[in-house]
Write an enzyme that holds these catalytic residues in place. Structure first.
Site, PDB file in Angstrom:
ATOM      1  N   ASP A  12       0.842  -1.203   0.000  1.00  0.00           N
ATOM      2  CA  ASP A  12       0.000   0.000   0.000  1.00  0.00           C
ATOM      3  C   ASP A  12       0.874   1.248   0.000  1.00  0.00           C
ATOM      4  O   ASP A  12       0.553   2.261  -0.632  1.00  0.00           O
ATOM      5  CB  ASP A  12      -0.931  -0.001   1.218  1.00  0.00           C
ATOM      6  CG  ASP A  12      -2.251   0.704   0.951  1.00  0.00           C
ATOM      7  OD1 ASP A  12      -2.232   1.793   0.345  1.00  0.00           O
ATOM      8  OD2 ASP A  12      -3.307   0.181   1.341  1.00  0.00           O
ATOM      9  N   HIS A  17       1.757   3.311  -3.208  1.00  0.00           N
ATOM     10  CA  HIS A  17       0.934   4.398  -3.748  1.00  0.00           C
ATOM     11  C   HIS A  17       1.485   5.771  -3.360  1.00  0.00           C
ATOM     12  O   HIS A  17       1.385   6.732  -4.124  1.00  0.00           O
ATOM     13  CB  HIS A  17      -0.499   4.288  -3.227  1.00  0.00           C
ATOM     14  CG  HIS A  17      -1.256   3.114  -3.758  1.00  0.00           C
ATOM     15  ND1 HIS A  17      -1.561   2.956  -5.089  1.00  0.00           N
ATOM     16  CD2 HIS A  17      -1.797   2.040  -3.119  1.00  0.00           C
ATOM     17  CE1 HIS A  17      -2.254   1.836  -5.251  1.00  0.00           C
ATOM     18  NE2 HIS A  17      -2.409   1.259  -4.077  1.00  0.00           N
ATOM     19  N   SER A  76     -11.039   0.849   2.061  1.00  0.00           N
ATOM     20  CA  SER A  76     -10.158   1.431   1.039  1.00  0.00           C
ATOM     21  C   SER A  76     -10.295   2.939   0.932  1.00  0.00           C
ATOM     22  O   SER A  76      -9.352   3.627   0.541  1.00  0.00           O
ATOM     23  CB  SER A  76     -10.463   0.817  -0.334  1.00  0.00           C
ATOM     24  OG  SER A  76     -10.590  -0.563  -0.277  1.00  0.00           O
ATOM     25  N   HIS A 130      -8.269  -3.804   7.460  1.00  0.00           N
ATOM     26  CA  HIS A 130      -7.362  -2.942   6.693  1.00  0.00           C
ATOM     27  C   HIS A 130      -7.962  -1.542   6.705  1.00  0.00           C
ATOM     28  O   HIS A 130      -8.977  -1.288   6.059  1.00  0.00           O
ATOM     29  CB  HIS A 130      -7.225  -3.462   5.260  1.00  0.00           C
ATOM     30  CG  HIS A 130      -6.347  -2.622   4.382  1.00  0.00           C
ATOM     31  ND1 HIS A 130      -5.001  -2.871   4.223  1.00  0.00           N
ATOM     32  CD2 HIS A 130      -6.620  -1.529   3.613  1.00  0.00           C
ATOM     33  CE1 HIS A 130      -4.486  -1.974   3.386  1.00  0.00           C
ATOM     34  NE2 HIS A 130      -5.445  -1.151   3.002  1.00  0.00           N
ATOM     35  N   HIS A 144      -7.764   2.803   6.455  1.00  0.00           N
ATOM     36  CA  HIS A 144      -7.107   4.003   5.933  1.00  0.00           C
ATOM     37  C   HIS A 144      -7.450   5.163   6.852  1.00  0.00           C
ATOM     38  O   HIS A 144      -8.485   5.174   7.514  1.00  0.00           O
ATOM     39  CB  HIS A 144      -7.500   4.280   4.484  1.00  0.00           C
ATOM     40  CG  HIS A 144      -6.697   3.486   3.499  1.00  0.00           C
ATOM     41  ND1 HIS A 144      -5.543   3.971   2.913  1.00  0.00           N
ATOM     42  CD2 HIS A 144      -6.851   2.224   3.037  1.00  0.00           C
ATOM     43  CE1 HIS A 144      -5.032   3.039   2.124  1.00  0.00           C
ATOM     44  NE2 HIS A 144      -5.799   1.969   2.177  1.00  0.00           N
ATOM     45  N   TYR A 168     -11.836   5.763  -3.393  1.00  0.00           N
ATOM     46  CA  TYR A 168     -10.688   4.854  -3.318  1.00  0.00           C
ATOM     47  C   TYR A 168      -9.414   5.665  -3.062  1.00  0.00           C
ATOM     48  O   TYR A 168      -9.081   6.580  -3.818  1.00  0.00           O
ATOM     49  CB  TYR A 168     -10.596   4.108  -4.646  1.00  0.00           C
ATOM     50  CG  TYR A 168      -9.769   2.861  -4.666  1.00  0.00           C
ATOM     51  CD1 TYR A 168     -10.038   1.804  -3.797  1.00  0.00           C
ATOM     52  CD2 TYR A 168      -8.750   2.705  -5.595  1.00  0.00           C
ATOM     53  CE1 TYR A 168      -9.298   0.635  -3.847  1.00  0.00           C
ATOM     54  CE2 TYR A 168      -8.007   1.533  -5.656  1.00  0.00           C
ATOM     55  CZ  TYR A 168      -8.284   0.506  -4.772  1.00  0.00           C
ATOM     56  OH  TYR A 168      -7.546  -0.651  -4.835  1.00  0.00           O
TER      57      TYR A 168
END
Length: 337
Positions: A15, A18, A168, A197, A199, A288
């Site tokens: 990740d 990115h 996400s 997971h 963010h 996203y």
């Protein structure tokens, strides 16, 4: 927690790609993987940000191939398992076999949260290879807890032994997380693990991960200094500090993680990984997270606000894989000025 040890899954080398447009050098990978291994995390995910074979015009070309990155990490790791990510339709079972031969022993097979049925072949093949096989339901905020649980049940049926709730867009809060884990736990077999997971776009990456563990989550994704798409993932060193204060078993060296986050990873960020105007817009609009840098490029090219592009993408309910629509949206906004 009932005294169980948390499984700590690092995503700095996947990740985190990115955040620097997939430009880690092989030496970066070796240094970061060794630091993670020395600090005793359980797994280290390595791949292009969009998974195996993600290097492309649509997603951005990587500085190296997935196999080169995986081999570099595998060369220095002695304790942790090397993990990788595969999105059906981007990566194939042939890519998965090559990743296994390069040293990957865990695979997370990722689909949009309503499209688990496209993962059957890849999950089944991963099990045949003997890999630790995880189902990864991206953009989990875009469907109801009940529907997410049905998709999780499909992945379990294909052979996945762990299913992830994947925020996400960094768009969920603690209640959203609790509802989804309760729904999953109600339908999955007792032996099927669950993972989170997060963010950090609404600054809730750590809080949401804690809420997940309180609902029985087994595996937590995190990254050094939050290195990841958008405002990043749950910062690994912060989550571990919080878990430590809660008395949870994690098995890692907090101070080693703190040092590596600041000494190895933060200096690589050419754009700070943080909550700011643009990354907050991601979480608020439910977009996203890896769209961020593509949107900033389009905004500069067409004389627009990245926030306006992100909000419009959210209104149109765009999902991962639709990066090509960012320019379309930018052109629409420019023409409607």
């Amino acid at each position: 927690m009932n005294g169980k040890k948390l499984y700590i899954s690092d995503v700095t080398l996947r990740d985190g790609m990115h955040a620097i447009r997939h430009q880690y050098s092989l030496e970066n990978v070796r240094q970061i993987a060794k630091a993670l291994d020395d600090a005793r995390v359980d797994s280290i995910e390595v791949a292009h940000g969009d998974g195996l074979q993600g290097s492309s015009f649509n997603y951005g070309f990587g500085a190296h191939s997935d196999l080169e990155w995986i081999e570099a990490a595998a060369d220095v790791v002695r304790h942790a398992k090397i993990a990788t990510l595969l999105l059906p339709g981007i990566g194939t079972i042939h890519d998965l076999k090559n990743a296994w031969q390069a040293g990957a022993r865990v695979v997370r097979v990722a689909t949009h949260c309503t499209e688990a049925d496209v993962s059957a072949q890849h999950i089944q093949y991963a099990r045949e290879l003997g890999m630790d096989t995880v189902g990864f339901l991206m953009m989990s905020h875009m469907t109801t807890p009940e529907n997410l649980a049905k998709q999780a049940k499909l992945m379990e049926g294909y052979g996945a032994t762990c299913i992830y709730v994947v925020d996400s867009g960094g768009a969920m809060n603690m209640s959203d997380i609790r509802d989804r884990f309760r729904a999953l736990k109600a339908v999955l077999k007792p032996e099927t693990q669950t993972g989170m997971h997060a963010h950090h776009n609404l600054s809730l990456g750590v809080a949401n991960s804690i809420a997940a563990v309180e609902e029985g989550c087994d595996r937590i994704d995190a990254s050094f200094a939050g290195m990841g798409a958008g405002a990043g993932n749950a910062p690994l060193e912060v989550f571990i500090a919080a878990a430590d204060k809660l008395g949870w078993q994690h098995g890692t060296d907090l101070y080693a993680l703190m040092d590596a986050a600041d000494d190895l990873v933060r200096p690589l960020q050419d754009r700070p990984v943080r909550v700011d105007r643009e990354t907050l817009a991601l979480g608020y609009a439910g977009v996203y997270s890896s769209f961020l840098r593509h949107c900033e490029t389009a905004a500069a090219r067409y004389g627009l606000s990245a926030v306006d592009i992100l909000v419009e993408l959210g209104k149109r309910r765009m999902v991962g894989g639709q990066e090509d629509m960012i320019v379309d949206v930018a052109l629409d906004l420019r023409n409607n000025k």
